[in-house]
Design a protein around this motif. Structure first.
Motif, PDB file in Angstrom:
ATOM      1  N   LYS A   7       0.497  -1.128   0.637  1.00  0.00           N
ATOM      2  CA  LYS A   7       0.477   0.149  -0.141  1.00  0.00           C
ATOM      3  C   LYS A   7       1.179   0.836   0.130  1.00  0.00           C
ATOM      4  O   LYS A   7       0.407   2.433   0.215  1.00  0.00           O
ATOM      5  N   THR A   8       2.087   1.199   0.424  1.00  0.00           N
ATOM      6  CA  THR A   8       3.029   2.338   0.712  1.00  0.00           C
ATOM      7  C   THR A   8       4.044   1.914  -0.179  1.00  0.00           C
ATOM      8  O   THR A   8       4.596   0.386  -0.395  1.00  0.00           O
ATOM      9  N   ASP A  33       5.805   6.586  -6.227  1.00  0.00           N
ATOM     10  CA  ASP A  33       5.418   5.325  -5.170  1.00  0.00           C
ATOM     11  C   ASP A  33       3.319   5.865  -5.689  1.00  0.00           C
ATOM     12  O   ASP A  33       2.723   5.830  -4.140  1.00  0.00           O
ATOM     13  N   ARG A 343      -3.485   2.174  -5.456  1.00  0.00           N
ATOM     14  CA  ARG A 343      -3.615   2.203  -4.194  1.00  0.00           C
ATOM     15  C   ARG A 343      -4.197   3.480  -3.204  1.00  0.00           C
ATOM     16  O   ARG A 343      -4.635   3.718  -2.547  1.00  0.00           O
TER      17      ARG A 343
END
Length: 370
Positions: A7-8, A33, A343
């Motif tokens: 997720k990151t 990202d 995301r």
């Protein structure tokens, strides 16, 4: 599928773009990202043959049927060949090939089997980026502006500037880099400016059997027919406020405006139409941009670039002057957007497509979030 996308953090995303110029599949790796650009990776290109381009041309403007099925199979096969050349990839963003685009009517259609490619390549794929935007009242295009904002930050821009993509259709992104993110009101304004390379390519192919006016050599030998140019600029599209978008063939009739002209004059006039559409669009920018950075195949046409420099009130430069790759910027954009979709981040906003609210459109195939 066991592949997991965190997720990151920074991931290696591979973007693939098959544009309205129908030249081939661009593929490019981006380290990101989903907010910032952290690096640029390998690139690749898989050209379409003349026979393959004929299959795609036959399907343009259609929504279903055997021609669309043939184009979809071809696009999936070509992408499988292009994308299989890359390894150590966390996620793929697949734009596919646009065959029809009618945001106020039947919607938008990009072919290319994301599910099948995810299974074949063993990598999660984000695809069908435009449908959710259109369903929420947006134009579904252009979608690169969020990435253009990241590029403006990457080059250290501090004053308003524009990215101009000249593919089959032209589109402009106005960016105010003083904002922290692309979704902020006022950070972006984006819209299609009009036809770009598509009508030139179509005319040169039909008359001379050549895929394009390479290096603007044909246009350089011709004269612009001002009457045809004036009739072109009288089209209602140019009076519409942005955001606004076009299908590749929305201006197909403009070729008729030059049908009686000699080859060189016809190509010169179509080239001038592209530049004039951009000049008209610049009037919509909230503030005068300090520069226009040009990406897409049109930047290779010195006649078109000269026309733009004469028409616009700021420097006009290819994106290579700031260290970007104009042949791969759209592929990199869909790598960036894929990470945002995976995301849960938005990929378009009212200022870019006219969508009613922030939207992160896209179908995710075979992806699990950690």
């Amino acid at each position: 599928m066991s592949r997991v996308i965190s997720k990151t953090g920074v991931v290696a995303a591979l973007g693939a773009m098959s544009g309205t110029s129908l030249d081939g599949v661009d593929a490019a790796v981006l380290q990101t990202d989903g907010h910032q650009i952290h690096g640029f990776g390998d690139t690749g290109y898989r050209p379409y043959s003349d026979a393959e381009r004929a299959v795609l041309r036959k399907a343009l403007g259609q929504w279903h049927g055997p021609d669309v099925d043939a184009a979809a199979e071809l696009v999936t096969f070509a992408h499988a060949e292009a994308l299989s050349e890359f390894d150590q990839i966390d996620l793929i963003g697949l734009h596919g090939q646009t065959l029809a685009h009618e945001p106020r009517g039947r919607g938008t259609l990009q072919v290319g089997d994301g599910d099948g490619l995810a299974q074949a390549l063993g990598v999660p794929i984000v695809w069908d980026f435009r449908s959710d935007d259109v369903a929420m009242g947006g134009e579904g295009a252009p979608l690169a502006p969020f990435f253009h904002f990241a590029c403006a930050k990457w080059i250290g821009a501090t004053q308003p500037l524009c990215f101009l993509n000249l593919g089959g259709v032209g589109n402009l992104t106005y960016i105010d880099p003083s904002f922290d993110g692309p979704e902020a009101s006022g950070a972006l304004l984006a819209f299609d400016t009009g036809p770009a390379n598509a009508p030139i390519d179509d005319l040169v192919q039909a008359r001379l059997g050549q895929p394009m006016d390479r290096d603007g050599k044909i246009a350089r030998g011709g004269a612009v027919e001002t009457g045809a140019l004036e009739r072109f600029l009288a089209e209602p599209f140019f009076a519409r406020m942005p955001p606004k978008s076009l299908d590749r063939n929305d201006f197909a009739r403009m070729v008729g405006l030059v049908s009686e002209l000699p080859d060189a004059d016809a190509v010169a006039t179509l080239t001038a139409m592209c530049a004039a559409g951009v000049a008209q669009g610049m009037a919509h920018c909230p503030k005068p941009p300090t520069r226009v950075l040009v990406t897409g195949g049109g930047r290779h046409n010195p006649v078109l670039m000269e026309m733009l420099r004469v028409s616009l009130d700021c420097p006009v430069e290819p994106v290579e002057t700031v260290g970007l790759n104009g042949d791969m910027l759209e592929a990199q954009a869909f790598a960036y957007l894929a990470v945002r979709v995976a995301r849960g981040l938005p990929t378009s906003c009212p200022g870019t497509t006219g969508v009613s609210a922030l939207v992160g459109g896209g179908v995710v195939s075979s992806t699990r979030l950690a």
